[in-house]
Design a protein around this motif. Structure first.
Motif: not given
Length: 338
Positions: A255-263, A309-321
């Motif tokens: 939920d945290l990663t979804f909230f932050m990445l959507t924002s 799947k990668i949870l908190l690591h997604a907070l930097y991996a997905i924006p960079i990608f």
């Protein structure tokens, strides 16, 4: 300065109809869910409005990023279709310079979405749960006379008449461990002791039926209990402590990663805005909305599949990608032409 004001005004003209339309549709969906609670507990209009006010941050969070992104793309596409972008570009403003005009408002929006999603939504969800628990401990269940399919705990219940907390001609039925249990009672009184509901049945009969036996019990009074209060009491101090506790316990991280990445979606998708918004109306068709919708779906699928799947690591991996991919798309298309 005048150009900046003009672009912002064009964005506002596009944004508010889209946002208000999505807000209305999403509000109806949430209202239907809230109204469904009236089949379980009794709620008046003010209480329905209170519950709706608790879901407003969620409605804004789900509608704002999509509305803003679509509005930006449609605004630029509209200016391109009317050759205004061509004129603006001829004055020396390339796509990146135009993009910089929208960066401050987009950044402000992403910060606001972070506050709403990470800060307000956990609090409002807690308030909603607290409100419903309180209603369950105060109010009696909305059991209606002469209506089938109603339940009291594990029992199906049917009543002929109702007068406040007194019920006439009560019939209860339950199947458990291959046994059918059937109870009829002349009257029953509903009692609520801090969330523990109980029926006091008066002057009735109870039947227990299985494959081999048929038992009948005549009674003057019988109690049937159903605990509706939540035995687990949650404590909410503030959003920081809430997420800190969840991270330590490794719960609700998705939920945290979804909230932050959507924002972050509006601010990290700005290269897509100029990629889809810039086109030559003389040689190309306006497919900005189509491409934008595909991008929105792709991004949400990405953060759900990879983020879970990668949870908190997604907070930097997905924006960079996402930034790298969208910049590459911009570099291969719009940058060559403008």
């Amino acid at each position: 300065m005048k150009l900046k004001q003009y672009l912002h005004s064009q964005l506002a003209i596009t944004f508010f109809p889209i946002f208000l339309g999505l807000f209305f549709i999403t509000s109806v969906i949430f209202l239907v869910k809230i109204a469904a609670l009236t089949s379980i507990i009794t709620l008046d209009f003010f209480e329905l409005f209170t519950l709706f006010s608790y879901v407003i941050p969620q409605i804004i969070f789900f509608t704002m990023p999509i509305s803003f992104f679509l509005s930006l793309v449609i605004t630029l596409a509209k200016l391109a279709g009317e050759y205004e972008l061509t004129v603006i570009t001829s004055f020396g403003l390339n796509p990146i310079k135009i993009l910089k005009i929208f960066v401050p408002v987009t950044l402000l929006l992403s910060v606001m979405l972070l506050v709403i999603s990470v800060g307000l939504i956990p609090k409002t969800k807690f308030l909603t749960k607290q409100f419903l628990d309180k209603k369950k401990t105060e109010a009696n269940f909305n059991i209606k006379a002469s209506e089938f399919g109603q339940k009291f705990g594990d029992w199906l219940i049917y009543i002929s008449e109702k007068n406040d907390k007194v019920y006439d001609e009560v019939k209860l039925f339950k199947t458990e461990d291959k046994k059918d249990q059937f109870i009829v009672s002349q009257t029953a009184v509903l009692d609520n002791d801090k969330g523990s509901l109980s029926f006091k049945l008066n002057d009735g009969k109870a039947f227990v039926i299985d494959e081999k036996e048929f038992n009948q019990i005549d009674f003057k009074s019988m109690y049937i209990n159903d605990s509706i209060a939540d035995s687990k009491t949650d404590i909410f101090t503030n959003s920081y402590e809430y997420w800190k506790k969840n991270i330590q316990q490794n719960t609700n991280i998705d939920d945290l990663t979804f909230f932050m990445l959507t924002s972050l979606f509006p601010i990290i998708s700005l290269f897509l805005v100029i990629t889809f918004g810039y086109f030559n109306p003389r040689y190309e068709k306006n497919r900005a909305v189509f491409y934008s919708l595909i991008s929105v779906v792709l991004y949400y699928v990405l953060i759900k599949l990879i983020g879970d799947k990668i949870l908190l690591h997604a907070l930097y991996a997905i924006p960079i990608f996402w930034l790298a991919g969208t910049y590459l798309l911009y570099f291969k298309t719009v940058r060559k032409e403008y």
